[in-house]
Design an enzyme around this catalytic site. Structure first.
Site, short mmCIF file in Angstrom:
data_model
loop_
_atom_site.label_atom_id
_atom_site.label_comp_id
_atom_site.label_asym_id
_atom_site.label_seq_id
_atom_site.Cartn_x
_atom_site.Cartn_y
_atom_site.Cartn_z
N HIS A 81 0.81 -1.21 0.00
CA HIS A 81 0.00 0.00 0.00
C HIS A 81 0.85 1.26 0.00
CE1 HIS A 81 0.84 0.66 4.31
NE2 HIS A 81 0.75 -0.65 4.42
N ASP A 82 0.41 2.23 -0.79
CA ASP A 82 0.99 3.59 -0.83
C ASP A 82 2.37 3.64 -1.46
OD1 ASP A 82 -1.23 4.97 0.74
OD2 ASP A 82 -0.57 3.49 2.21
N GLY A 98 5.11 -1.00 2.72
CA GLY A 98 4.26 0.17 2.53
C GLY A 98 5.03 1.47 2.44
#
Length: 260
Positions: free
Chosen positions: A119-120, A137
């Site tokens: 994520h991200d 992340g």
């Protein structure tokens, strides 16, 4: 162009030229641009936007919910650009509201089998990630970087443009532009001379990169002292001003300290 066994949600938006292989599942909120091919047994969940002329191989999982215990179902995104190759068993998760909510992959990237974008993550353009390279992340990867097979990158680490890691490298700190690193835990080994030559760097630019490498890794200077010396190089290497500025900008924004 869409195999009879594929399942495409009515709320997905696919260009008429998109091809979808057998047993692939494409969910609501997915948008796929012209010329992209999706192989068999893939799962693409939304909200996810995929650009033009991508080649997505079998068993890829794109746009799944982030592997973050704080995630509470917010409508975050995965955004994939154009002309990327995404090989077998790659996983790319959507972002979280703790960041800007977006995981992104730019254009013209070569993503080999079993690669993970958590994520991200923000991956730039013309990046190569070899088999089993893994990003935790919030990792940022600059343009033209090359991550060797089984490279593992700790969350929030930034990897500079034109850098390179060796097989099995473990990164806990930021890797500056142009630098080659390897090891567990990774250490700087040299600068990416051959790669820069292939990309058309001039002799003056190459010399500037060499001088910056020496300032960071061979002179015993602190990072702050090296930055002051690098700023002085811009006057003596006018053709390499942008190259030097790329390094200075990276060092100013390094969040975890640089790999040394």
């Amino acid at each position: 162009m869409i195999h009879a066994t594929a399942i495409v949600d009515p709320k997905a938006e696919l260009d008429s030229s998109v091809s979808v292989g057998p047993y692939t599942v494409i969910g609501a909120g997915v948008r796929i641009g012209a010329g992209t091919s999706v192989g068999p047994h893939c799962v693409i969940e939304g909200p996810t936007t995929i650009g033009r002329d991508n080649k997505i191989f079998q068993f890829a999982s794109l746009g799944a919910a982030p592997q973050d215990k704080k995630y509470a179902g917010e409508p975050t995104q995965l955004i994939v650009g154009d002309r990327n190759t995404i090989r077998e068993f790659c996983t790319m998760n959507r972002g979280t509201v703790q960041d800007d909510g977006i995981t992104s992959l730019g254009d013209d990237n070569w993503i080999m089998a079993y690669v993970h974008l958590a994520h991200d993550c923000k991956v730039g353009n013309r990046v190569i990630m070899a088999n089993n390279a893994q990003l935790a992340g919030h990792v940022h990867v600059g343009d033209w970087a090359i991550l060797g097979g089984f490279t593992a990158v700790h969350q929030f680490v930034h990897i500079g443009a034109h850098s390179m890691t060796g097989l099995g490298s473990i990164l806990f700190q930021d890797l500056p532009p142009f630098i080659m690193a390897a090891g567990n835990i990774a250490e700087a080994r040299s600068f990416n001379l051959e790669g820069l030559k292939r990309r058309g760097f001039t002799p003056e630019q190459l010399n500037a990169v060499k001088q910056m490498y020496r300032l960071l890794y061979r002179r015993g200077l602190t990072v702050e002292q090296a930055q002051i010396e690098m700023a002085g190089l811009q006057a003596s290497h006018p053709e390499a001003r942008d190259t030097i500025q790329l390094m200075l900008d990276f060092l100013k924004t390094a969040t975890r300290g640089i790999l040394r």
